[in-house]
Scaffold this active site. Structure first.
Site, PDB file in Angstrom:
ATOM      1  N   HIS A   1       8.216   1.783   2.338  1.00 45.65           N
ATOM      2  CA  HIS A   1       8.505   0.502   3.011  1.00 45.65           C
ATOM      3  C   HIS A   1       7.496   0.236   4.129  1.00 45.65           C
ATOM      4  CE1 HIS A   1      12.373   0.837   1.042  1.00 45.65           C
ATOM      5  NE2 HIS A   1      12.795   1.776   1.825  1.00 45.65           N
TER       6      HIS A   1
ATOM      7  N   ASP B   1      14.582   3.280  -4.861  1.00 47.94           N
ATOM      8  CA  ASP B   1      15.238   3.427  -3.562  1.00 47.94           C
ATOM      9  C   ASP B   1      16.773   3.479  -3.645  1.00 47.94           C
ATOM     10  OD1 ASP B   1      15.680   3.593  -0.876  1.00 47.94           O
ATOM     11  OD2 ASP B   1      14.834   1.658  -0.339  1.00 47.94           O
TER      12      ASP B   1
HETATM   13 ZN    ZN Z   1      14.788   4.979   1.141  1.00 53.28          ZN
END
Ligand code: ZN
Length: 451
Positions: A267, A318
């Site tokens: 991210h 994720d």
């Molecule tokens: Zn994560």
């Protein structure tokens, strides 16, 4: 032996390709070859991707957090719900959920996964008799599915920026540097139960859950292998780190840690242009999780600036709210188009967006997992996926357009076969252990909800 009518080799498309696999690796490639009796015959063979970021247990809460409560929902209210959920999970349930997740990944075309594993202890925070109990549940799920595993035990010491103590919802995650070192050693010993392509790395969870001194101590004892870290997912996180450490997260990390091609920054969403350029030059992989980042309202990645600087990237699922390789890649591109009000954004210069995304994620994902994979080449691991180019979504396309078709026009159902380091886990579109894994998952979720 695998015989493919079409195969995407390192040099480009080839026809009538016969591949020899031995010890999990591609040992020979013959083009313009004849199929022979006993060959596994497929239509179109591609290098399979590595999924570079997963928290497998979160799959079981998919769909539970999409109800708008009073007030404004955010990443942080989602995280509170995730904490409540995690406090109920048993080791058996974690194993059953991880097996389902790995199976779904393989059916979607991922040959391998980096499991970013941060739930270590019993509810309340006491360690299990075996410190690595829950890591070994992940290993068991990898064995059951035969997926290629890069296991990443997570260092999670503090509850937030400034080394504040762990909160009530974070007790199962916590280790100081010394206990983390023991956990890593136990995980390393356990690798003997997995095939030789399995890898072990480490994952300091984020800058907010460690401290500069702890991070330096952990890195000093880490001889080799992947290092993954959540870096700049949310604007609040960037502000907190800036207030504490005097620099933005990516800026601080690049200045204070030996970030190189072994690293994967998960991210890397909120970066300045200078951070984008510096990260691309570091050789680290940007770990993008477009479906989860959209689901959590994180924001779009700076794709054009990063690609122009030659940065490496890969994709991960994720939170596993949805496991779909094609959806992951197209969400990445669509997030860029929606922000820029433009088309065909994720290409530096000219070229096929689908090919740039697919092949970029294949090489970047393999790099992030520490796997010799990402291309069909002699000596590489046989991480391979076969798709059916005669399916209605793809049959009108030329070879040059096929990856665009896969990314933008197809669903994961075009996957017919998948090999994880030569282990033929998906055949005819179905995982070979599906009939055991799905009932075990249903049973685990029923027990979880009843508990
Ligand atoms: Zn994560």
């Amino acid at each position: 032996m695998i015989f493919a009518k079409h195969a995407l080799l390192e040099a480009g498309w080839a026809e009538n390709v016969r591949l020899t696999v031995s010890d999990g690796k591609i040992s020979h490639i013959a083009v313009q070859a004849q199929a022979q009796a006993g060959d596994v015959r497929v239509d179109t063979l591609l290098p399979a991707l590595s999924n570079l970021h997963s928290h497998s247990f979160q799959r079981a809460m998919a769909g539970m957090t999409e109800y708008r409560a009073a007030g404004r929902d955010s990443f942080w209210t989602w995280r509170d719900l995730m904490y409540a959920f995690v406090n109920r999970l048993t080791p058996e349930q974690m194993e059953a959920i991880a097996a389902l997740v790995f199976m779904e990944m393989q059916e979607a075309g991922y040959a391998a996964v980096a499991e970013f594993h941060y739930v270590h202890h019993q509810p309340g925070g006491a360690p299990y008799a075996d410190l690595a109990e829950l890591s070994k549940r992940i290993y068991a799920a990898a064995s059951a599915t035969q997926i290629g595993l890069t296991h990443l035990p997570v260092l999670y010491t503090y509850g937030g920026a400034g080394a504040v103590p762990l909160g009530a919802g974070q007790q199962r995650f916590g280790n100081d540097v010394d206990r983390f070192a023991r956990l890593v050693e136990d995980c390393r010993a356990g690798l003997a139960d997995l095939p030789p392509d399995a890898r072990l790395g480490i994952a300091p969870h984020s800058l907010r859950s460690t401290s500069p001194a702890d991070l330096a101590a952990v890195l000093a004892t880490h001889a080799a292998g992947p290092v993954h870290i959540h870096i700049a997912e949310q604007p609040q996180e960037v502000r907190d780190i800036e207030a504490w450490l005097g620099a933005r997260p990516v800026e601080w990390l690049l200045a204070h840690a030996p970030v190189n091609a072994d690293w994967c920054l998960i991210h890397a969403t909120h970066m300045t242009e200078a951070e984008t350029l510096a990260m691309a030059r570091s050789g680290a992989v940007a770990g993008l999780c477009p479906v989860t980042e959209a689901n959590l309202g994180d924001g779009p990645f700076n794709g054009p600036g990063y690609l122009a600087a030659g940065g490496a990237f890969g994709v991960g699922s994720d939170s596993n709210v949805l496991i779909s390789l094609t959806e992951e890649l197209r969400t990445l591109e669509y997030s860029q188009r929606l922000r820029d009000v433009a088309r065909n954004v994720m290409v530096a210069g000219e070229g096929s967006v689908g090919a740039t995304l697919y092949q970029g994620a294949a090489t970047g994902g393999a790099q992030a997992l520490g796997r010799a994979a990402g291309a069909i080449r002699t000596g590489m691991l046989a991480d391979l996926v076969a798709i059916d180019s005669t399916s209605p979504a793809l049959c009108a396309l030329t070879r040059a357009q096929l990856l665009d078709g896969l990314v933008f026009a197809a669903k994961d159902g075009v996957v017919t076969d998948l090999w994880s380091a030569g282990r033929h886990a998906v055949r005819g579109g179905r995982h070979i252990a599906r009939d055991q894994i799905v009932p075990a998952y249903r049973q685990a979720v029923a027990a979880l909800l009843a508990g």
